[in-house]
Scaffold this motif. Structure first.
Motif, PDB file in Angstrom:
ATOM      1  N   UNK A 647      38.239  38.180  38.559  1.00 21.83           N
ATOM      2  CA  UNK A 647      39.627  38.654  38.646  1.00 21.83           C
ATOM      3  C   UNK A 647      40.358  38.419  37.329  1.00 21.83           C
ATOM      4  N   UNK A 648      40.158  37.255  36.730  1.00 21.42           N
ATOM      5  CA  UNK A 648      40.821  36.958  35.450  1.00 21.42           C
ATOM      6  C   UNK A 648      40.315  37.905  34.354  1.00 21.42           C
ATOM      7  N   UNK A 649      39.014  38.089  34.299  1.00 18.02           N
ATOM      8  CA  UNK A 649      38.439  38.949  33.256  1.00 18.02           C
ATOM      9  C   UNK A 649      38.917  40.395  33.405  1.00 18.02           C
ATOM     10  N   UNK A 650      38.964  40.870  34.644  1.00 19.83           N
ATOM     11  CA  UNK A 650      39.389  42.256  34.851  1.00 19.83           C
ATOM     12  C   UNK A 650      40.885  42.435  34.614  1.00 19.83           C
ATOM     13  N   UNK A 651      41.677  41.384  34.867  1.00 22.67           N
ATOM     14  CA  UNK A 651      43.108  41.457  34.525  1.00 22.67           C
ATOM     15  C   UNK A 651      43.279  41.574  33.009  1.00 22.67           C
ATOM     16  N   UNK A 652      42.483  40.804  32.257  1.00 23.50           N
ATOM     17  CA  UNK A 652      42.529  40.893  30.794  1.00 23.50           C
ATOM     18  C   UNK A 652      42.133  42.291  30.335  1.00 23.50           C
ATOM     19  N   UNK A 653      41.113  42.864  30.971  1.00 21.24           N
ATOM     20  CA  UNK A 653      40.663  44.211  30.615  1.00 21.24           C
ATOM     21  C   UNK A 653      41.734  45.248  30.942  1.00 21.24           C
ATOM     22  N   UNK A 654      42.382  45.083  32.093  1.00 17.64           N
ATOM     23  CA  UNK A 654      43.453  45.997  32.486  1.00 17.64           C
ATOM     24  C   UNK A 654      44.613  45.939  31.504  1.00 17.64           C
ATOM     25  N   UNK A 655      44.973  44.726  31.072  1.00 15.78           N
ATOM     26  CA  UNK A 655      46.040  44.576  30.083  1.00 15.78           C
ATOM     27  C   UNK A 655      45.670  45.295  28.790  1.00 15.78           C
TER      28      UNK A 655
END
Length: 682
Positions: A647-655
Motif C-alpha cells: 500500500x505504501x509503495x503504490x501510494x508513492x507510485x500514485x503520487x
C-alpha cells in the motif's frame, strides 16, 4: 524469638479467623533465609508474587488469582510495589493466613526506587516514591497489629486482639445476607442483578449456591476459568463455563441460549462487553468488587447503572472467609483508602461553590488527599489504586477542587503535556517513535498535519468528577471555566481532554469551549466507547494547532464514520475543506514514512480519480473498504505486513503519476526536515 512461637501465634490467628501482615525489612538474602525457616512450620500454599524470584507469579499476572483461595503468601516488593497485585493477593488469603511483605531496610525507604512507577508515570525508568513510602511507613509502623521484623532487630509479636465469641467458617449454608439475595434471584423472571462487596464476603459462593438451587439452565462467564474455583466449590452441578469473547460470539450468531448468565469478576470486563452480554439473556447475575484493583472503581456501578436501566444491586458486607475486623484487611484498607466513604447520595444539596487549585503536597494534608481520592473513586469509574500512587508521587500534575459548605464535591486532575523537542515530535509524526506519556499531544501528532502538539505546552484534563447528588448544578462547567481562566495567565498553549464518546459528554465539552479533533476507531476497554479527544486553544499557536487538527480530522472523519457507524451531531462535525497541500502531506507521510493508513483514506480516493484501473489494490482497500484479510486473499499476499508495504509503495507510485517532481520534493523534505508542518512547506 524461636520460630515455634511464630507457629503458635499463627495457629491462634486461625482459631480467631484473623489474618496478619509480617513485614520483613532487610536484604533479600536475609529475607530468603527467614522465609525458608517459616514456611515448613506454618504450612500452607505460600503463593509468591515477585518480579525477581524464580517460579513466582509476576505482579502483572496477579489478576489470575481472583476468585481463588490460598493459605499464606509472600509479596516481594524489594524492587517494585504493585499495589493492584498486593490488593488482589490479599483478597485471596483465607483465615489464619500470614502475608509476608518483603522490603528493603526501613531507613532506606525515603530513597526507594519503585520500578512499578513506569506503569503509572510518564518518566523513563523507575521513579523515587518518597511520599508513598512515607505513607506506607506511617500506616504500617503505626499499626499495633502488624508484625514488623527488621534485619537489625528481633521479631516482636503483637498482642492478638481477641473478639467476643468464637469464629467459624460457614460450612456451605448461606448466611442471612446471602439467603435474602438467593430468595430474590430464584423468583426473578427477567432482570439484571449485581452483587458487589469487598473480597471475602461470599459473592462467588452465592453464585455457586444459586446454581445448585436453580432448576434450569445457567451459564457462567469470567475473565479466566480458574477465577470460578470458589463458585464451583459451592455446587455439585457441572459448570457451563465460557470466556467472555467466545460467549459473545456465540450470542451474536444465535448459537446459545440460557435462562441465566452469571458473570463473575464483572469489573474486570469492559462495560460495553457486559452491556452486550446482558442483552442476550433474560436474567443476568454479575458479582464483583468495585475497589479499583480489578479494573474499575466504585464509579463502575454509576456507569453500569446508566447503561443498564433495569439493574438491581445488592451488597454483601459481612466477611465470611475471615472474621470481622481482620488486621490484614484493616491495614490494606488504610494503605489504599479502600473503605467506602459515607456520602448521602439521596440528599440533593445546593449552595455556593468555591473553586480552588490544590497544591498537591498531599503528604502534608492527609485529610485533603483522602477527600480528593475517595471522591474520584466514588464518582469516576476509571479510578484505581494505581491513581493513588500517581497522586502521591507522579510528576507534572495539577489539581482543582470544587467545595460546597467546606466539603469537596467536585474534582479535576490535570497532567502537563508537550514541551518536547522538535526532533522527537518529528519522529513521532513519521511514525518511527512512540515515547511514553503525552496521550493527547502524541495522538494529535500521529494523526495530524503537524508535530506542533508535542512541542507546545499543554494541560490535559485526566479526570473530572462531581458527586452524584451535586450534579446538574454546573459544578463541572464552573471547574473547567476556572481552569481555562487560570491557564490563560500561564505559558499554556492549549487544554485537552480524552473521553469515551457519548452524545451527552460530547455536548458537555462543546459547551465548555472544546472542539473534537480526534475520534478513535476502536472502543476503549474501560468505557466501552470510542476514544475521543478535544482541545481548547489558549494562544495564537494553540489556535493554529486547532485549525490544523480540524483539517486532519475532516480528512479522516468519513472513514471513521464508516468504521464506527458513529454519526456526530451537526455542531460537532469538522467543516474544514482540505487543501491540495494537506492531501499531499498526508500521502507523503504514509508513502515515505510509517504513518497509519487511517490518515490517507480520503486523500487516496482523491488521488485515484482517473487512475482506478492502474491501482486495483489501493481501490480495494481505501475506496471499497475491503478488510486486511480480504485484500491479502484477493491479491495473493502473505500477510498484513506485506499488504502495508504494498500500500505504501503504490501510494508513492500514485503520487509520482500525479506529479513526479513534487513527489520527489516531499520525499526529500520528509527525510531532512525536522519539523514537517503544512504551514511552512514551500
Amino acid at each position: 524469638m524461636p520460630f515455634s512461637q511464630l507457629h503458635q501465634y499463627q495457629q491462634k490467628l486461625a482459631q480467631l479467623g484473623q489474618r496478619q501482615l509480617l513485614l520483613l525489612a532487610g536484604e533479600p538474602a536475609w529475607q530468603t533465609d527467614q522465609i525458608k525457616q517459616i514456611t515448613p512450620l506454618c504450612q500452607g500454599d505460600w503463593i509468591t508474587i515477585s518480579s525477581n524470584q524464580p517460579d513466582a507469579i509476576l505482579p502483572e499476572q496477579a489478576i489470575r488469582l481472583l476468585g481463588r483461595e490460598f493459605l499464606h503468601a509472600v509479596f516481594d516488593a524489594n524492587t517494585e510495589f504493585n499495589t493492584d497485585a498486593l490488593a488482589m493477593l490479599t483478597g485471596t488469603l483465607k483465615a489464619g493466613s500470614v502475608l509476608i511483605l518483603c522490603l528493603p531496610d526501613i531507613e532506606s525507604w525515603n530513597s526507594y526506587i519503585d520500578n512499578d512507577s513506569q506503569r503509572w508515570n510518564d518518566a523513563q525508568g523507575g521513579l523515587s516514591t518518597p511520599n508513598f513510602m512515607a505513607w506506607l511507613k506511617n500506616i504500617t509502623l503505626g499499626n499495633n497489629q502488624v508484625m514488623v521484623w527488621q534485619q537489625s532487630t528481633l521479631l516482636q509479636l503483637p498482642v492478638i486482639m481477641e473478639t467476643a465469641g468464637a469464629w467459624a467458617l460457614p460450612q456451605g449454608e448461606p448466611t442471612a445476607e446471602q439467603q435474602v439475595i438467593l430468595d430474590n434471584l430464584l423468583l426473578s423472571t427477567s432482570c439484571v442483578w449485581s452483587v458487589i462487596a469487598p473480597r471475602g464476603r461470599g459473592k462467588s459462593a452465592l453464585a455457586g449456591m444459586f446454581i445448585e438451587q436453580y432448576q434450569g439452565n445457567v451459564l457462567v462467564c469470567a475473565p479466566a476459568k480458574n477465577s470460578i474455583d470458589v463458585l464451583s466449590s459451592h455446587t455439585n452441578k457441572a459448570i457451563s463455563f465460557y470466556s467472555p469473547d467466545n460467549l459473545l460470539e456465540l450470542c451474536i450468531n444465535n448459537e446459545i441460549q440460557s435462562d441465566w448468565l452469571i458473570i463473575d469478576e464483572a469489573a474486570s470486563l469492559p462495560i460495553a462487553q457486559l452491556e452486550a452480554l446482558c442483552g442476550y439473556f433474560p436474567n443476568v447475575l454479575m458479582t464483583t468488587t468495585v475497589q479499583g484493583y480489578e479494573g474499575t472503581g466504585r464509579g463502575f456501578m454509576l456507569k453500569l447503572g446508566n447503561n443498564i436501566p433495569n439493574l438491581r444491586t445488592y451488597q454483601l458486607k459481612t466477611p465470611i472467609r475471615w472474621a470481622k475486623d481482620c488486621p490484614l484487611e484493616n491495614w490494606l484498607n488504610q494503605l489504599l483508602l479502600l473503605d467506602e466513604p459515607e456520602y448521602d447520595v439521596d440528599l440533593q444539596q445546593q449552595g455556593e461553590v468555591d473553586i480552588h487549585p490544590l497544591q498537591g503536597n498531599w503528604h502534608n494534608n492527609i485529610s485533603q488527599l483522602r477527600d480528593f481520592y475517595q471522591l474520584l473513586t466514588s464518582a469516576h469509574y476509571r479510578t484505581t489504586p494505581l491513581d493513588f500512587r500517581r497522586l502521591l508521587d507522579g510528576q507534572k500534575q495539577r489539581y482543582w477542587s470544587a467545595s460546597m459548605n467546606q466539603k469537596i464535591v467536585g474534582a479535576v486532575w490535570c497532567i502537563e503535556e508537550g514541551g518536547l523537542s522538535s526532533e522527537l515530535a518529528h519522529d513521532v509524526w513519521l511514525g518511527t517513535r512512540r515515547p511514553r506519556g503525552n496521550l493527547v499531544a502524541q495522538s494529535l501528532v500521529t494523526y495530524g498535519l503537524t508535530p506542533d502538539a508535542m512541542c507546545l505546552n499543554a494541560l490535559r484534563i485526566s479526570r473530572i468528577a462531581v458527586l452524584p447528588q451535586y450534579r446538574r448544578q454546573k459544578i463541572a462547567a464552573t471547574l473547567i471555566a476556572n481552569i481555562v481562566k487560570e491557564s490563560q495567565k500561564q505559558a499554556i498553549d492549549y487544554l485537552s481532554v480524552s473521553f469515551g464518546y457519548t452524545d451527552v459528554l460530547a455536548q458537555f465539552w462543546k459547551q465548555c469551549g472544546f472542539q473534537i479533533v480526534r475520534l478513535g476507531v476502536h472502543k476503549e476497554a474501560s468505557s466501552g466507547c470510542y476514544a475521543t479527544m478535544a482541545m481548547y486553544p489558549l494562544t495564537e499557536q494553540g489556535e493554529q494547532l486547532l485549525q490544523s487538527s480540524l483539517s486532519a480530522f475532516s480528512l479522516q472523519y468519513p472513514q471513521i464514520k464508516q468504521q464506527t457507524k458513529l454519526h456526530l451531531a451537526d455542531n460537532l462535525i469538522p467543516r474544514h475543506i482540505a487543501t491540495p497541500q494537506e492531501r499531499w502531506l498526508m500521502m507523503a507521510g504514509f508513502a515515505f514514512a510509517h504513518r497509519p493508513a487511517l490518515t490517507v483514506y480520503e486523500s487516496v480516493a482523491n488521488f485515484l480519480v482517473g487512475y482506478e484501473q492502474h491501482f486495483p489494490l489501493l481501490e480495494a482497500f481505501f475506496v471499497d473498504n475491503k478488510s486486511v484479510e480480504q485484500c491479502v486473499a484477493e491479491f495473493s499476499l502473505s500477510g498484513k505486513k506485506v499488504l502495508t508495504k504494498q500500500l505504501r509503495a503504490q501510494c508513492a507510485q500514485l503520487m509520482a503519476e500525479k506529479d513526479a517532481k513534487l513527489t520527489l520534493r516531499y520525499q526529500q523534505w520528509l527525510a531532512t526536515c525536522s519539523h514537517p508542518s503544512c504551514f511552512d512547506f514551500v
